[in-house]
Design a protein around this motif. Sequence first.
Motif: not given
Length: 297
Positions: A182-192, A212-217, A259-260, A280-287
């Motif tokens: 039951n973790f909560v984090l208010p957001s309307d961002d689909p990635v979050i 958990a991790v989400t990666l947006q292509m 995006r990650a 992440l930084h071993s394969v992509a220049a994404v923060e």
Amino acid sequence: MQDRFAPALNQLPQELATAIVPILNEQFNGHISAEQLANLSEQTKLETNELLLALLPIAAALASPELSQFFVGAIVKGRSGNIYMGANLELPGEALFHTVHAEQSAISHAWLAGEKHIEAIIINFSPCGHCRQFINELIEGQDVTIHLPNQRPQKLSHYLPYAFGPADLQVTQPLLTEQNLNFVLPSDDPVIIEALEQLNTSYAPYTQSHGAVTLQMADGKILCGRYAENAAFNPSMQPMQMALTNLVRSNYQFSDIKRAVLIESAAGKISLVGAAMDALHSVAAVELEHLVAEPQT
């Protein structure tokens, strides 16, 4: 058909090579439904276990062994009748603990797809001790049947006698048990939102460090990974590694990551952010966007 499967087709019986080509389209990520499997069996006249062993070159073609150049494929058969392929992933320049083994990849594939029970794992090389321990974390893990080329099928209990597992640490709901956190984090961002949903189904009974991790292509697709802990600790599978092996299976390149996001529990004993950033930084220049969620009271 995806180019990466062309060499593997030469290792298949001709009838199977012909029958499977339509399945290996651009969207193929190693999942074959029970219906598709039955059709392949009918077309090739191979019984299920023979067919799954014959399909191992296709699973191995999903590998990304940057360091070893050693291709390992695994196929998980769920109680649903569906099968889920996985393969080894090695991250360039990173310590070997970042490696994802083929069995971990296939099991995480099944877990992310909603499979509730794994009956068998088919592998082209004998599972190492790391993977035997990872399999043992599953519901009825000792009863999972291991299939290897030219060997008699044996349950995990044959390969891992006197096993140490969740029950030894008083965990009564092993990996694949449905998690309703039951973790909560208010957001309307689909990635979050997707990351939070995955967080709430992650498995961290030993540290409570759910993550958990989400990666947006680049094309907008969202790929995910969840934390999967292990009673022996070191075979635990990090959410970033799970997401990256998901990416490779799904026929994306690391350069497609735009995006990650990592969300983890505020109440955990450890943090996953350092390991996630390194991978992440071993394969992509994404923060990496790092967020913390609170349990709902």
